[in-house]
Design an enzyme around this catalytic site. Structure first.
Site, PDB file in Angstrom:
ATOM      1  N   SER A  61       0.857  -1.181   0.000  1.00 28.73           N
ATOM      2  CA  SER A  61       0.000   0.000   0.000  1.00 28.73           C
ATOM      3  C   SER A  61       0.895   1.234   0.000  1.00 28.73           C
ATOM      4  CB  SER A  61      -0.894  -0.012   1.241  1.00 28.73           C
ATOM      5  OG  SER A  61      -0.111  -0.275   2.395  1.00 28.73           O
ATOM      6  N   GLU A  83       1.322   5.308   1.217  1.00 23.94           N
ATOM      7  CA  GLU A  83       0.832   6.413   2.050  1.00 23.94           C
ATOM      8  C   GLU A  83       1.282   7.762   1.485  1.00 23.94           C
ATOM      9  OE1 GLU A  83       1.256   6.334   6.470  1.00 23.94           O
ATOM     10  OE2 GLU A  83       2.331   8.214   6.123  1.00 23.94           O
ATOM     11  N   TRP A  92      -3.421  12.607   8.298  1.00 25.69           N
ATOM     12  CA  TRP A  92      -4.285  13.614   8.936  1.00 25.69           C
ATOM     13  C   TRP A  92      -3.380  14.463   9.797  1.00 25.69           C
ATOM     14  CZ3 TRP A  92      -9.547  14.442   8.782  1.00 25.69           C
ATOM     15  CH2 TRP A  92     -10.167  15.070   9.861  1.00 25.69           C
ATOM     16  N   GLY A 102      -3.087  10.274  17.875  1.00 24.16           N
ATOM     17  CA  GLY A 102      -2.448  11.563  17.581  1.00 24.16           C
ATOM     18  C   GLY A 102      -1.537  11.954  18.733  1.00 24.16           C
ATOM     19  N   ASP A 103      -0.721  12.967  18.494  1.00 22.10           N
ATOM     20  CA  ASP A 103       0.214  13.425  19.532  1.00 22.10           C
ATOM     21  C   ASP A 103      -0.305  14.695  20.167  1.00 22.10           C
ATOM     22  OD1 ASP A 103       2.261  11.448  19.347  1.00 22.10           O
ATOM     23  OD2 ASP A 103       2.733  12.283  17.367  1.00 22.10           O
ATOM     24  N   TYR A 153       3.679  -0.344  17.101  1.00 20.32           N
ATOM     25  CA  TYR A 153       5.072   0.129  17.219  1.00 20.32           C
ATOM     26  C   TYR A 153       5.979  -1.041  17.593  1.00 20.32           C
ATOM     27  CZ  TYR A 153       2.313   4.320  17.260  1.00 20.32           C
ATOM     28  OH  TYR A 153       1.394   5.276  16.909  1.00 20.32           O
ATOM     29  N   GLN A 167       4.570   1.425  12.696  1.00 21.36           N
ATOM     30  CA  GLN A 167       5.556   2.500  12.606  1.00 21.36           C
ATOM     31  C   GLN A 167       6.690   2.014  11.712  1.00 21.36           C
ATOM     32  OE1 GLN A 167       6.376   5.378  12.565  1.00 21.36           O
ATOM     33  NE2 GLN A 167       6.559   6.089  14.665  1.00 21.36           N
ATOM     34  N   PHE A 175      12.369   8.696  14.031  1.00 17.64           N
ATOM     35  CA  PHE A 175      11.197   7.919  14.437  1.00 17.64           C
ATOM     36  C   PHE A 175      11.470   6.421  14.531  1.00 17.64           C
ATOM     37  CE2 PHE A 175       9.473  11.692  12.345  1.00 17.64           C
ATOM     38  CZ  PHE A 175       8.697  12.177  13.382  1.00 17.64           C
ATOM     39  N   HIS A 215       3.669  -1.849   3.737  1.00 18.25           N
ATOM     40  CA  HIS A 215       3.094  -0.509   3.604  1.00 18.25           C
ATOM     41  C   HIS A 215       4.238   0.472   3.349  1.00 18.25           C
ATOM     42  CE1 HIS A 215       0.309   2.775   4.487  1.00 18.25           C
ATOM     43  NE2 HIS A 215       1.238   3.320   5.247  1.00 18.25           N
TER      44      HIS A 215
HETATM   45  P1  FAD Z   1      -2.752   4.616  21.032  1.00 16.65           P
HETATM   46  O1  FAD Z   1      -3.018   3.294  20.482  1.00 16.65           O
HETATM   47  O2  FAD Z   1      -3.841   5.277  21.774  1.00 16.65           O
HETATM   48  O3  FAD Z   1      -1.489   4.504  21.943  1.00 16.65           O
HETATM   49  C1  FAD Z   1      -0.900   5.649  22.482  1.00 16.65           C
HETATM   50  C2  FAD Z   1      -0.086   5.276  23.709  1.00 16.65           C
HETATM   51  O4  FAD Z   1      -0.941   4.953  24.772  1.00 16.65           O
HETATM   52  C3  FAD Z   1       0.792   4.067  23.524  1.00 16.65           C
HETATM   53  O5  FAD Z   1       1.963   4.274  24.219  1.00 16.65           O
HETATM   54  C4  FAD Z   1      -0.003   2.946  24.116  1.00 16.65           C
HETATM   55  O6  FAD Z   1       0.807   1.890  24.563  1.00 16.65           O
HETATM   56  C5  FAD Z   1      -0.672   3.660  25.268  1.00 16.65           C
HETATM   57  N1  FAD Z   1      -1.950   3.091  25.662  1.00 16.65           N
HETATM   58  C6  FAD Z   1      -2.898   2.587  24.877  1.00 16.65           C
HETATM   59  N2  FAD Z   1      -3.948   2.197  25.605  1.00 16.65           N
HETATM   60  C7  FAD Z   1      -3.664   2.480  26.889  1.00 16.65           C
HETATM   61  C8  FAD Z   1      -4.345   2.330  28.107  1.00 16.65           C
HETATM   62  N3  FAD Z   1      -5.565   1.775  28.175  1.00 16.65           N
HETATM   63  N4  FAD Z   1      -3.737   2.754  29.249  1.00 16.65           N
HETATM   64  C9  FAD Z   1      -2.509   3.294  29.228  1.00 16.65           C
HETATM   65  N5  FAD Z   1      -1.811   3.455  28.094  1.00 16.65           N
HETATM   66  C10 FAD Z   1      -2.380   3.051  26.957  1.00 16.65           C
HETATM   67  N6  FAD Z   1      -0.235  11.039  13.699  1.00 16.65           N
HETATM   68  C11 FAD Z   1      -0.932  12.069  13.154  1.00 16.65           C
HETATM   69  O7  FAD Z   1      -1.097  13.125  13.775  1.00 16.65           O
HETATM   70  N7  FAD Z   1      -1.474  11.952  11.885  1.00 16.65           N
HETATM   71  C12 FAD Z   1      -1.347  10.817  11.168  1.00 16.65           C
HETATM   72  O8  FAD Z   1      -1.850  10.742  10.046  1.00 16.65           O
HETATM   73  C13 FAD Z   1      -0.608   9.726  11.721  1.00 16.65           C
HETATM   74  N8  FAD Z   1      -0.465   8.561  11.032  1.00 16.65           N
HETATM   75  C14 FAD Z   1       0.191   7.511  11.601  1.00 16.65           C
HETATM   76  C15 FAD Z   1       0.284   6.301  10.913  1.00 16.65           C
HETATM   77  C16 FAD Z   1       0.943   5.212  11.458  1.00 16.65           C
HETATM   78  C17 FAD Z   1       1.001   3.927  10.712  1.00 16.65           C
HETATM   79  C18 FAD Z   1       1.552   5.344  12.738  1.00 16.65           C
HETATM   80  C19 FAD Z   1       2.283   4.193  13.314  1.00 16.65           C
HETATM   81  C20 FAD Z   1       1.470   6.534  13.437  1.00 16.65           C
HETATM   82  C21 FAD Z   1       0.785   7.631  12.896  1.00 16.65           C
HETATM   83  N9  FAD Z   1       0.649   8.840  13.584  1.00 16.65           N
HETATM   84  C22 FAD Z   1      -0.049   9.880  13.014  1.00 16.65           C
HETATM   85  C23 FAD Z   1       1.290   9.037  14.880  1.00 16.65           C
HETATM   86  C24 FAD Z   1       0.379   8.689  16.059  1.00 16.65           C
HETATM   87  O9  FAD Z   1      -0.733   9.546  16.095  1.00 16.65           O
HETATM   88  C25 FAD Z   1       1.197   8.825  17.334  1.00 16.65           C
HETATM   89  O10 FAD Z   1       2.234   7.896  17.362  1.00 16.65           O
HETATM   90  C26 FAD Z   1       0.397   8.774  18.632  1.00 16.65           C
HETATM   91  O11 FAD Z   1       1.237   9.182  19.680  1.00 16.65           O
HETATM   92  C27 FAD Z   1      -0.099   7.395  18.994  1.00 16.65           C
HETATM   93  O12 FAD Z   1      -1.173   7.059  18.292  1.00 16.65           O
HETATM   94  P2  FAD Z   1      -1.836   5.602  18.439  1.00 16.65           P
HETATM   95  O13 FAD Z   1      -3.039   5.606  17.603  1.00 16.65           O
HETATM   96  O14 FAD Z   1      -0.840   4.565  18.217  1.00 16.65           O
HETATM   97  O15 FAD Z   1      -2.255   5.671  19.969  1.00 16.65           O
END
Ligand code: FAD
Length: 612
Positions: free
Chosen positions: A47, A49, A81, A140-141, A179, A210, A253, A299
Site C-alpha cells: 500500500s 501512504e 491527517w 495523535g500526539d 510500534y 511504525q 522515528f 506498507h
Molecule cells: P494509542 O493506540 O492510543 O497509543 C498511544 C499510547 O498509549 C501508547 O503508548 C499505548 O501503549 C498507550 N496506551 C494505549 N492504551 C492504553 C491504556 N488503556 N492505558 C494506558 N496506556 C495506553 N499522527 C498524526 O497526527 N497523523 C497521522 O496521520 C498519523 N499517522 C500515523 C500512521 C501510522 C502507521 C503510525 C504508526 C502513526 C501515525 N501517527 C499519526 C502518529 C500517532 O498519532 C502517534 O504515534 C500517537 O502518539 C499514537 O497514536 P496511536 O493511535 O498509536 O495511539
C-alpha cells in the site's frame, strides 16, 4: 542486480495460521476482502501512504503521482491527517477524490486527541457521506503547548475504534497503528502488546506499523503479536531512503536502523543519485525478505515521492498486469457505487468526469436516465483528476491555429499518439481503437473530429485480451459506434447519407440545441452473455444523458482550450467559431453481424471530405 530477484522465487512459508493471517472478522468489508484474496492467492501486496501537500501545485503533482503509482495496483492508498486536524479539509478532499474517482481503495487517517465526541460524530458522518470507507484510527500526539489540566474526551485510539463501531457498526474498515520497537517509555513492551490486542478486539480489522528498518525486529514483533492472539493482518511500515535530508529527519522515528545502512547513507550523503540507488537496494532487500518470511504485504511511507518505491517494485518484478475487467468500464472504489451496472457510452474517454458528476447519487439508473425519478447530473467539476487537459498552446504546433484544418490536424495527431492531450480524453485512445485507427485518422483528417468510438464485436470470448470483460466462460458483443464533431455546413448531407442506412441510429445536436435524431430509445451498445446469468448490458446510448454530455463536450472548446489564447486572437476566435457552428453527432450501427459503420465513414469522407 543484488536486489533484483523475483519475489516469491523461494516457496514462502506463510499459511493462513502463520504470519500472513487472514482478516477473520468483517470479511465483507471491501478492504479486508482484497487483503484476504491476496493472502489466499499468495500474491504479495503493498500500500502507498501520502500526506496532504501545502500548495495547490503540490496538490496537482500529488494527484498526478497517485494516478501514475496507481498503475502498480496498490491494495490501498492512504492519506495522513495533520495533528489536531490541521489538514482535515485537505485530507477529506484528497481521500474523497481518490476513493470516488479512481478504482483505488482509499483510507483516511483520523486522530482523536483534542476532539470532542460531538465533533467526532460530525467528522464520521462527513467521512461516510463523502464515500470514504476506511479509517486509520489514531490517537495523535498532544500539542507541545498543551495545558496539563486538559481533559480529553478521547484519550486513546481504542476509544475512537469503539466509538466508530458503536456509531457505524461494520460500515468502516478500521486500521490501527502499532510500534514494533515500543511507543512510550511509560509502558513495557508486553503492556503495549496487550493494549494493541485490546485495540484489535475493540473492532480494528488490520494493523500498519511504525516504520521499520530492521526486518528481524518486525518479525519478532509479528510473532509476539500472534503469540498474544492478535490475529489480523499486520503490515510493516517501510520508509524508502530518498535523500540524505529526509533520511536524517525520519530516522528519529525509527529506533533501530542497522548500522550498515546509517554508515552507507553517510558515505553517500553528497551524491543524491547514489543515495536513491542505495535506497532501492535496501528497500528491495527488505521487502523480499519480508515476503520470503511469510509477510503477505507491506506498507510504503512514500513521503509523496515516487521513484524509489516504483524502482523497488520493478526490481522485485512485481506483476503490474491489468486485472481482467469486470465490466467494460473501470469500477470506482466508492461503496456507494457498488450497485452501478450501466453507464452511458459518452463519457467512456472521460470516466472521472462522469464519476465526479454523479458522485452524490445514492442510486444508479439501470439504463434510463430520462425517468423522472433519476437523479440529476452535477456540474462538470473542478476535481483535479477530472479536470480537462489540453496540450499547452506554447508547447506545440497548436500555437499555429488559424484554420479549421489546423484543428483537424491536431485531432488526427492525437489519434496517432503525437498530440498527447485533448480535453475530451483523460488518457490516450483505448487499445481497441487500434483496430479502427486508420478509419479514425481518415475521419479526423477530413473534419469529422472523433471523440469516441468502438468497433463491432459479435461474440468474442469474454476473456478476450482486447474486448473481454466479466471473466471467462461468456461471450461479449458490441455495436459499432462513432461520435464526432462536424461542421454545421455538412449536417444536411450527413443526414441524407444516413437515410440510406436504415440499420443506423443517430443523434446530432449543436450548442444552440438544434437537433436531429431517428431514435429516442435507450440503445444497448455493449452486452455480455454469461452461463446461468441474465444478459448484462453495461454500456448504452441514451438520449437524455447525451444532452448532458453534449453541454460538457461543447464547453471544452472554450474552456480549457480557447481560453489558453489571448482574447481576439485568431486561434481563440477559431475555437469559438467551431463551438458555435459545429454539431456533435453519434451514430450506432445496430446490425452487429453484418453492419459496416466504417465503410459508411469512408463514404462520408469521400463525399464530403473534399468539399472543404
Ligand atoms: P494509542 O493506540 O492510543 O497509543 C498511544 C499510547 O498509549 C501508547 O503508548 C499505548 O501503549 C498507550 N496506551 C494505549 N492504551 C492504553 C491504556 N488503556 N492505558 C494506558 N496506556 C495506553 N499522527 C498524526 O497526527 N497523523 C497521522 O496521520 C498519523 N499517522 C500515523 C500512521 C501510522 C502507521 C503510525 C504508526 C502513526 C501515525 N501517527 C499519526 C502518529 C500517532 O498519532 C502517534 O504515534 C500517537 O502518539 C499514537 O497514536 P496511536 O493511535 O498509536 O495511539
Amino acid at each position: 542486480d543484488r536486489c533484483c530477484r523475483e519475489v516469491g522465487a523461494r516457496e514462502r512459508t506463510y499459511t493462513h495460521s502463520q504470519r500472513g493471517r487472514l482478516g477473520e472478522t468483517r470479511t465483507n468489508l471491501k478492504i479486508i476482502k482484497k487483503i484476504n484474496q491476496a493472502i489466499e492467492k499468495k500474491t504479495p501486496f503493498y500500500s502507498f501512504e501520502y500526506f496532504p501537500p501545502k500548495t495547490p501545485d503540490g496538490l496537482s503533482n500529488l494527484y498526478d503521482r497517485i494516478a501514475r503509482m496507481g498503475e502498480w495496483h496498490p491494495i490501498f492508498v492512504d492519506i495522513t491527517w495533520g495533528a489536531g486536524g490541521s489538514t482535515a479539509g485537505l485530507s477529506f478532499d484528497i481521500a474523497k477524490t481518490i476513493q470516488n474517482l479512481t478504482g483505488l481503495e482509499t483510507m483516511m487517517h483520523l486522530t482523536c486527541l483534542g476532539m470532542g465526541r460531538e465533533e467526532m460524530v460530525q467528522v464520521l458522518a462527513t467521512t461516510r457521506q463523502k464515500g470514504i470507507q476506511n479509517i486509520l484510527a489514531l490517537r495523535g500526539d498532544p500539542p507541545r503547548d498543551r495545558s496539563p489540566e486538559t481533559v480529553d474526551e478521547f484519550r486513546y485510539a481504542i476509544e475512537l475504534v469503539r466509538f466508530i463501531r458503536e456509531l457505524h457498526g461494520d460500515f468502516f474498515g478500521i486500521c490501527v497503528a502499532a510500534y514494533p520497537e515500543g511507543h512510550s517509555k511509560d509502558n513495557s513492551y508486553e503492556q503495549e502488546l496487550s493494549f494493541l490486542k485490546e485495540k484489535v478486539d475493540a473492532g480494528a480489522d488490520f494493523i500498519v506499523t511504525q516504520l521499520v528498518f530492521d526486518v528481524d525486529i518486525f518479525l519478532r514483533f509479528l510473532d509476539d503479536c500472534r503469540h498474544v492472539g492478535i490475529d489480523c493482518p499486520i503490515l510493516p511500515g517501510l520508509m524508502p531512503i530518498h535523500n540524505y535530508r529526509s533520511f536524517s529527519q525520519i530516522s528519529r522515528f525509527a529506533a533501530s536502523i542497522p548500522k550498515a545502512i546509517v554508515e552507507q547513507v553517510e558515505r553517500l550523503k553528497d551524491d543524491d543519485q547514489s543515495i536513491k540507488d542505495y535506497g532501492v537496494e535496501v528497500l528491495s532487500q527488505m521487502v523480499r525478505r519480508l515476503y520470503d518470511e511469510g509477510v503477505p504485504g507491506v506498507h510504503f511511507y512514500t513521503l509523496n515521492l515516487e521513484q524509489v518505491v516504483t524502482r523497488t517494485l520493478q526490481c522485485l518484478h512485481v506483476n503490474t498486469e491489468k486485472q481482467p475487467r469486470a465490466l467494460p468500464w473501470e469500477r470506482s472504489a466508492s461503496a456507494r457505487r457498488e450497485g452501478e451496472d450501466v453507464r452511458p457510452i459518452f463519457w467512456s474517454n472521460r470516466p472521472k468526469s462522469y464519476l465526479a458528476r454523479t458522485m452524490d447519487w445514492d442510486e444508479f439508473p439501470n439504463g434510463r436516465w430520462g425517468d423522472s425519478r433519476s437523479p440529476a447530473f452535477g456540474e462538470p467539476s473542478d476535481y483535479y483528476l477530472a479536470r480537462p487537459q489540453v496540450a499547452p498552446a506554447s508547447a506545440s504546433h497548436e500555437a499555429e491555429l488559424r484554420t479549421e484544418k489546423d484543428v483537424f490536424e491536431i485531432f488526427t495527431r492525437f489519434c496517432l499518439g503525437v498530440v498527447r492531450a485533448l480535453p475530451w480524453f483523460e488518457g490516450s485512445l483505448a487499445l481497441e481503437s487500434d483496430l479502427i485507427r486508420s478509419h479514425l485518422v481518415s475521419l479526423n483528417r477530413h473534419g469529422f473530429l472523433t471523440l469516441n468510438s468502438q468497433p463491432m464485436v459479435n461474440g468474442a470470448p469474454s476473456d478476450d485480451a482486447v474486448f473481454g470483460w466479466g471473466g471467462s466462460g461468456g461471450y461479449v458483443y458490441q455495436k459499432a459506434y462513432v461520435e464526432f464533431f462536424v461542421s454545421g455546413r455538412r449536417i444536411e448531407a450527413l443526414l441524407e447519407a444516413l437515410k440510406t442506412r436504415p440499420s443506423m441510429t443517430y443523434q446530432a445536436i449543436d450548442a444552440q440545441n438544434h437537433s436531429f435524431t431517428n431514435c429516442s430509445q435507450v440503445n444497448a451498445v455493449t452486452w455480455g452473455v454469461f452461463p446461468g446469468r441474465e444478459i448484462i448490458q453495461p454500456t448504452v446510448v441514451d438520449p437524455v444523458s447525451f444532452q448532458v454530455w453534449k453541454d460538457e463536450a461543447f464547453s471544452y472548446w472554450l474552456r480549457p482550450w480557447a481560453e489558453q489564447y489571448p482574447e481576439q486572437s485568431e486561434a481563440r476566435m477559431l475555437l469559438q467559431h467551431i463551438h458555435d457552428n459545429y454539431f456533435l453527432v453519434n451514430i450506432v450501427e445496430n446490425d452487429f453481424v453484418k453492419g459496416d459503420l466504417w465503410g459508411f465513414c469512408e463514404q462520408l469522407v469521400a463525399q464530403m471530405g473534399a468539399s472543404d
